[in-house]
Every structure is written in C-alpha cells, then in structure tokens.
Design an enzyme around this catalytic site. Structure first.
Site, PDB file in Angstrom:
ATOM      1  N   GLY A  63       0.858  -1.255   0.061  1.00  0.00           N
ATOM      2  CA  GLY A  63      -0.251   0.153  -0.058  1.00  0.00           C
ATOM      3  C   GLY A  63       0.839   1.496  -0.010  1.00  0.00           C
ATOM      4  CB  SER A  64      -0.314   4.947   0.644  1.00  0.00           C
ATOM      5  OG  SER A  64       0.281   6.079   0.572  1.00  0.00           O
ATOM      6  CB  THR A  65       5.238   5.685   0.171  1.00  0.00           C
ATOM      7  OG1 THR A  65       4.625   6.755  -0.338  1.00  0.00           O
ATOM      8  CG2 THR A  65       5.619   4.727  -0.691  1.00  0.00           C
ATOM      9  CB  VAL A  66       1.006   8.298   3.292  1.00  0.00           C
ATOM     10  CG1 VAL A  66       0.419   9.042   4.160  1.00  0.00           C
ATOM     11  CG2 VAL A  66       1.400   9.168   2.100  1.00  0.00           C
ATOM     12  N   GLY A  67       1.974   5.178   4.582  1.00  0.00           N
ATOM     13  CA  GLY A  67       1.994   4.303   5.746  1.00  0.00           C
ATOM     14  C   GLY A  67       3.258   4.279   6.815  1.00  0.00           C
TER      15      GLY A  67
END
Lengths: 137, 388
Positions: A63-67
């Site tokens: 999933g998103s690198t904002v994770g």
C-alpha cells in the site's frame, strides 16, 4: 526452544514480547488506526487487534508509502509495536520503522511463530527465540 | 554502502535530528536494495501533500522535522493538494485549514508550491540527470520520455532526498537496470488517449516489475504517452518503459502480444456501465499546454449543459502559460482548477458520484478513493456529452 535467524533492518538490542502474527500483508495507511493502534482493514486476519507493545509478525507491507508516517504516528501516540518481524522487508515498513524507531528484522520464517508466543529477539545479531510456544489447538 | 565523512556525520546526528532521520531513511533503503553510495540529485518531487491522502499522521512528522530545522537542499516540487481556491467554499473549514497548514509546512521547508503531478512542464530535468521523484506518473514520464533517471520514490524517501540532496544509487540509477526485460508487441492501433491508457494499464499488469519495450506504436503524441505511462504505473510496479523500433535492445526477450481484445477487456473492467455523469474530469495527470489548446478548440463558443460539472485540472504554470485557452474554457462554463485534481480532493463530499474521465489512472483510483462510479471517454467524447 526454537531459534530463528533473520537480518537486522533497524537495530534495537535484546527485547522480549508477545507475538501478534498475521499471514497477510499489512497496509498501515488505511489498515491501522494511528489513534488506537487497532488493525481496521476489512477482511484482515488481525482485524480488531491492537499492535501496541506486540512483536508484530507479518510477511511484508503493502500500500501507500504514507503508511510510514502512520507508523511514526503510532509511536508518537505510544501505540507502536515493540518490534517488527517480516519475511521480506519492503520500503514502506522499513522507512516507517526508521521514523518510529521500531526494531525490525526480515528474512524470518514467520510461519514458525504463532500469535501469543513469547519471543526474545536480539535485534543486533538477528536472532529470534521462541521462549514459550502457544499450543496448537 | 560507502558514505563520505560528511554523510557519516549527518548519520551520527551532528547536523541535528531532522537531517539524521532523513539520512537514515536513505541509507536503510540503499542497503535494502544494494546501493553502493549516495549520488547528488538535480531535483526532488515530493508526494504526500493532499490532506485527504496523508491525514494527521504525516502532519505530525512534518511538524517534528521542521521544528528541528529541516530545509530542502535541492530544487523541490510538490504533488497536488486537496484544495483549489474555487473549492474552498465547498469544503468544510476544518479540512481547508488542515490542508493550508500542510502547505505552510512544506513552504517553510523551502519546497516550491508547484502542487502538480506534472512538474516536468515547468522544470524539465536535464537528460541523464539523477532525480528523486515520487508520483509514479511523473517518474515514468521522466525516465521514459525525458531521459532523466529516478526510482519510484515514496512520500518519505522523496522528502528525505529533498532534505539531504542525494539519493541511493540503486535501481534505475544504474544503466544496466534500465534495459527492457519484456517485449510487448502491440498489434492494434490505439484510437485515442483512453486506449493508450488502457494499453498502459494492461502492460503494467503483465510486466509486473519488468521494464517493457512497446513495439508497434505509431507516432504517439507526448500526451498519449503520458496517459500510457500513468496507467502503467497504476496497475504495475515499473518505473519506466521503452518504445520505438530499436530491435537490438529487444533480442532474446520474452514476447507478449497485445491485441484489441485485451484493451477492450480493460475498458470493460474500468468502465463497466454507461450513465449520465455528474462530473467530467480532464487533467489526470495535469493537462499540458497542448491539451489545454485542444480542449479550448473543442469548447470554443459552446455552453456547458446544466447539471454537469466540467473540471479541467492543470498546474499553475500551465494555467499562466495558456491564459488565452484557459479563458475560452472558462467562458464555456467549465472550471479550471490548479493545485489539486478530482482524485486527491473530496469529490464525494461535493456530492459527486458519477465521473466521466479520459484518464485510465483516474478510473483506477476514483472508485476506491472517491467512492465514485467511472465511465471512460476521450476528451472529444467528453465534450460531446457535456456540451451537445
């Protein structure tokens, strides 16, 4: 006592804790609530479980690198896992572990570990000891 | 991984915590992927700007590093945010304030508030220069069309590179990793930009992490290649593609043939039903000057139908450059938005449920990120639906 070997990604000395094991990848953005530490992804095998102070074992992130920022927020809120054990490190979890200062190893055979096992990990040498294994039910 | 004495000092914290944590990110990623050293970059493009996608967790981190003096060391551009001036009154005050706070933080760090997924229109990176760009569509465009070199950075690693001014030299920073590893034999002629997007989407899936060489494309325009690349990055993990005729590059490669059938299947999957849209969205990725000109020619002298919104999303740079076209588009009743797009703002909170777009990338993200139904149609067809 079973001993597993892995590769240290983020070092953190020796520590003990209870394993929380998933067979599924974890997406921290949208999958874990940074305000409660609870896994909220629908259909996830750890849905409803809190990661706080656990040795969180899962194959890898996705999933998103904002994770990575979600992992940082978990740590700031005192809800971070005590350590992370992965089969294969991926950039989202590696960067998150760096930001949140969570000891992390990969190349661990996590199928050998069950939720509730008591682990002692040496996050300098890359060693995981299963001190108390939860019996198979 | 080899580090210079200065890099080691940064890693040891001599330059403060903000630089230290950024250096740790770069070194850990470099070690993970087998980099041998850090290399200077000519620019960074940072994602994770829209409050809708990053939420409060990222705001905490940005605040923490700015408090410790984080500043960008290289020219750094920013991806779109969640607001445009014309949306401010339609969204809750709380959301708008959170977004403004994020923009302020990036500005304090020294980044340029370009707020676009197409930083290359304003600043075309030099050929063969190394970059640290996030935003997968811009990464593919930079590597494949502009000939600059960048891995597919994530939000935190692009930020770390902006602050350190360097990136680890793994992946497509090595010339041997830029060679094609799968040959796509395109046996049909895409009829418009949507079909170029659908082709990219299909190829992204089958290529997985292999670099595709697309053979058989007949004089695609840069805008068609932009659609292809953006879709490729949405369905796959690749950071670049090759196209053209250079046979020598493609000897002994695995060959996959793509025909019209495969493209039709992608279209049916992403655009499963016909309906009347609440909104038409052009500008994913943000429109080029050429696209603005094409659109202006299509809508000149026409009036937008009632009960439909027509969004055209561009960078501030293209809006300024194409002023006369922008005026024509606005006069027709369409909205020209900068700083955002339909995917990264809250279209669902604006009551928009059905979106028609010419972007396969947008069609991939809108159902999950915006709870919208999507119908794919070329810019030309979109104008027909909305104006005639």
């Amino acid at each position: 006592m079973k001993i597993l070997k892995g590769r240290v990604i983020v070092s953190g000395g020796r520590l003990q804790g209870e394993a929380l094991v998933s067979r599924m990848p974890i997406s921290f953005l949208g999958g874990v609530d940074p305000a409660t530490g609870v896994i909220i992804e629908k259909g996830h095998d750890l849905n409803g479980k809190c990661v706080k102070d656990k040795i969180l074992c899962f194959p890898h992130g996705h999933g998103s690198t904002v994770g990575s920022y979600v992992m940082y927020a978990l740590a700031k809120n005192g809800l971070a896992p005590r350590a992370i054990l992965n089969e294969k490190a991926d950039p989202v979890v590696v960067v998150g572990a760096v930001l949140a200062e969570i000891p992390m190893m990969d190349k661990i055979k996590i199928e050998e570990i069950r939720t509730g096992d008591i682990l002692e990990i040496d996050c300098e040498e890359g060693i995981v000891k299963i001190l108390e294994s939860k019996p198979c039910i | 991984m080899y580090l210079t004495r200065e890099e080691e000092r940064i890693l040891d914290g001599e330059y403060g915590w903000a630089c230290q944590v950024c250096m740790r990110i770069l070194v850990k990623l470099g070690e993970l992927y087998g980099a041998t050293r850090l290399i200077p970059i000519s620019s960074a493009h940072i994602s994770g700007i829209s409050y809708k996608t990053i939420g409060d967790a990222a705001v905490n981190f940005l605040n923490a590093i700015i408090e410790k003096g984080a500043k960008t060391r290289v020219f750094s551009t920013l991806n779109p945010s969640s607001i445009d001036p014309c949306l401010v009154d339609r969204l809750s005050k709380g959301l708008v304030e959170k977004q403004r706070e994020i923009l302020k933080l990036y500005e304090m760090m020294g980044a340029k508030l370009s707020l676009s997924c197409t930083p290359y229109y304003e600043y075309a990176p030099p050929k063969n220069s190394n970059l640290a760009w996030a935003e997968s569509s811009a990464v593919v465009y930079a590597n494949s069309i502009l000939g600059a070199w960048t891995n597919r950075e994530g939000a935190p690693s692009a930020l770390a590179s902006a602050i350190i001014g360097k990136t680890p030299n793994y992946g497509v920073h090595q010339s041997e990793n830029r060679k094609p590893s799968i040959l796509i034999d395109v046996q049909f002629q895409p009829k418009d930009e949507v079909e170029y997007g659908a082709l990219g989407y299909y190829v992204g899936r089958i290529a997985e992490d292999k670099i595709p060489f697309l053979r058989g494309l007949k004089n695609p325009s840069l805008d068609e290649l932009k659609q292809l690349g953006a879709a490729l990055a949405s369905s796959g993990m690749v950071s670049m593609f090759h196209y053209g005729k250079e046979q020598r590059l493609t000897d002994k490669l695995e060959v996959v043939t793509v025909e019209g059938e495969e493209i039709k299947a992608v279209m049916d999957e992403l655009s499963p039903s016909k309906f009347t849209p609440d909104m038409i969205f052009i500008g994913c990725p943000h429109c080029s000057l050429k696209e603005i000109e094409m659109l202006a020619n299509l809508v000149q002298g026409k009036k937008l139908k009632d009960n439909i919104e027509f969004w055209v999303c561009v960078s501030r740079y293209v809006k300024n450059k194409g002023e006369k076209f922008i005026e024509i588009i606005k006069d027709s009743g369409a909205k020209v938005l900068t700083d955002t797009c339909a995917v990264v703002t809250w279209t669902d909170k604006l009551g928009i449920k059905k979106i028609m777009t010419n972007s396969v990338k947008a069609a991939h993200y809108l159902p999950t990120m915006n709870k919208a139904e999507v119908i794919l149609a070329s810019m030309r067809e979109c104008v027909k639906i909305a104006y005639e």
